[in-house]
Design a protein around this motif. Sequence first.
Motif, short mmCIF file in Angstrom:
data_model
loop_
_atom_site.label_atom_id
_atom_site.label_comp_id
_atom_site.label_asym_id
_atom_site.label_seq_id
_atom_site.Cartn_x
_atom_site.Cartn_y
_atom_site.Cartn_z
N GLN A 296 0.81 -1.22 0.00
CA GLN A 296 0.00 0.00 0.00
C GLN A 296 0.85 1.27 0.00
N SER A 297 2.16 1.10 0.10
CA SER A 297 3.03 2.27 0.10
C SER A 297 4.41 1.85 -0.39
N PHE A 298 5.08 2.77 -1.05
CA PHE A 298 6.42 2.49 -1.56
C PHE A 298 7.50 2.79 -0.52
N HIS A 299 7.12 3.53 0.53
CA HIS A 299 8.10 4.09 1.46
C HIS A 299 9.20 3.10 1.91
N MET A 300 8.78 1.96 2.49
CA MET A 300 9.77 1.03 3.04
C MET A 300 10.63 0.40 1.95
N TYR A 301 10.01 0.15 0.79
CA TYR A 301 10.81 -0.40 -0.32
C TYR A 301 11.86 0.62 -0.75
N GLY A 302 11.46 1.89 -0.73
CA GLY A 302 12.40 2.96 -1.07
C GLY A 302 13.56 3.02 -0.09
N VAL A 303 13.23 2.97 1.21
CA VAL A 303 14.28 3.07 2.24
C VAL A 303 15.26 1.90 2.10
N ILE A 304 14.73 0.67 2.08
CA ILE A 304 15.61 -0.50 2.05
C ILE A 304 16.36 -0.56 0.72
N GLY A 305 15.64 -0.29 -0.38
CA GLY A 305 16.28 -0.35 -1.70
C GLY A 305 17.41 0.66 -1.81
N MET A 306 17.14 1.88 -1.37
CA MET A 306 18.18 2.92 -1.44
C MET A 306 19.36 2.55 -0.55
N ALA A 307 19.07 2.00 0.64
CA ALA A 307 20.14 1.59 1.55
C ALA A 307 21.03 0.52 0.90
N VAL A 308 20.38 -0.41 0.20
CA VAL A 308 21.15 -1.49 -0.45
C VAL A 308 22.03 -0.90 -1.55
N VAL A 309 21.48 0.02 -2.34
CA VAL A 309 22.26 0.63 -3.42
C VAL A 309 23.47 1.37 -2.85
N VAL A 310 23.23 2.16 -1.80
CA VAL A 310 24.34 2.89 -1.18
C VAL A 310 25.37 1.90 -0.61
N GLY A 311 24.88 0.82 -0.01
CA GLY A 311 25.78 -0.20 0.55
C GLY A 311 26.61 -0.87 -0.53
N ILE A 312 25.98 -1.22 -1.65
CA ILE A 312 26.70 -1.89 -2.75
C ILE A 312 27.81 -0.97 -3.28
N ILE A 313 27.46 0.29 -3.51
CA ILE A 313 28.46 1.23 -4.04
C ILE A 313 29.59 1.40 -3.02
N SER A 314 29.23 1.52 -1.74
CA SER A 314 30.26 1.72 -0.70
C SER A 314 31.22 0.55 -0.63
N ILE A 315 30.67 -0.66 -0.63
CA ILE A 315 31.54 -1.83 -0.50
C ILE A 315 32.40 -1.99 -1.75
N PHE A 316 31.80 -1.70 -2.90
CA PHE A 316 32.58 -1.74 -4.14
C PHE A 316 33.77 -0.80 -4.04
N LEU A 317 33.52 0.41 -3.58
CA LEU A 317 34.60 1.41 -3.49
C LEU A 317 35.63 1.02 -2.43
N ILE A 318 35.15 0.47 -1.30
CA ILE A 318 36.08 0.04 -0.25
C ILE A 318 37.03 -1.03 -0.77
N LYS A 319 36.46 -1.99 -1.54
CA LYS A 319 37.30 -3.07 -2.08
C LYS A 319 38.23 -2.53 -3.16
N LYS A 320 37.67 -1.71 -4.04
CA LYS A 320 38.43 -1.19 -5.19
C LYS A 320 39.58 -0.30 -4.72
N LEU A 321 39.29 0.58 -3.78
CA LEU A 321 40.30 1.55 -3.34
C LEU A 321 41.08 1.05 -2.13
#
Lengths: 173, 187
Positions: free
Chosen positions: A72-97
Amino acid sequence: MSKVKKADAAPPPSTDFEVRSLDTQCVNASEQHDAPWWYNLKYLVAGALFGIVLVKSEVISWFRIQEMFRLQSFHMYGVIGMAVVVGIISIFLIKKLKVKTLAGEEINFQDKKFTKGQVYGGLIFGIGWAITGACPGPLFAQLGSGMTVIAVTILSAIAGTWVYGKFRERLPN
Amino acid sequence: MLELIKQPWHWSVAGVLVGIMVPMLLILGNRHFGISANLRHVCAICLPGNISFFKYDWKKEIWNLFFAVGIIIGGFLATQFLHSPEPVKIAPALASSLAESGINDYSELMPAQLFNWDNLLTIKGLVFLVFGGFLVGFGTRYAGGCTSGHSISGLANLQWPSLVATIAFMVGGFISSNLILPFFLNL
């Protein structure tokens, strides 16, 4: 280099991925053995920031959780989805750099192994999540925000964990 | 500015801030974002019994308890100083189905009609507070993590078992919220 060092006589592998010290040795040895207790206060501050986010984004709301599970709402999907995207990018950068910790140590990652518990336990947790309207993080934030009765829920969750520990060898894994 | 912060935060802002917890904890000291393990640490500290699952050096994991206490403090600070006086906005479809079960108080983030001390010893209170909490504690440990450990930390590190766990969480939640809860709410 990024491999975690194992002890010669390693204990039986734990499938519990949040408690890494059971599986891994020599991780952050300096911090774990030499650092005074107040060294951990930085995690208290990080937790406080997380708690504020949980409250202000209404993730701790029972209503938001029902809306999520009833589509009935996108809110929680947005929060968790955005958190996962930020997490993926962060871990990628931590490993890469090859980013190091503040203490200059290498950051370790460990692969998770599949167990049936992720399915059975996951289903059980999901059922509980919809009833309480909270996963463990929000339970603590709810308590802090003045809903004192949630202390009962937290104690009950601790009891649930204890019962799991007691019977885990008899459960399919 | 303060007025803006007091409003409920948009999902994109909240999502970025929750996501930042992952690198923050890694950089602060090689810690992996996760919360439900605290429940296990409490067992290990208070009542390890003769259970091997609770016999480990919990002192090595004490950071996690500091993090949990921090969450309690953060919950207090946000409610005390950043509280929005507006009632919680909820989806009309949810409002109408909850109204059928007598839940119509949206003044707090939790429905006061379910989560209060007076309810504790009623059937409903036992279900929502005690039984629900038990499932959360049992299920997260059996799954080896909760929303933070699997759905955020695990997925962020592209771990497929965490995806399996996340799907199981969602399936359990869908079944519970849509099929089981209507029954519990009408007890």
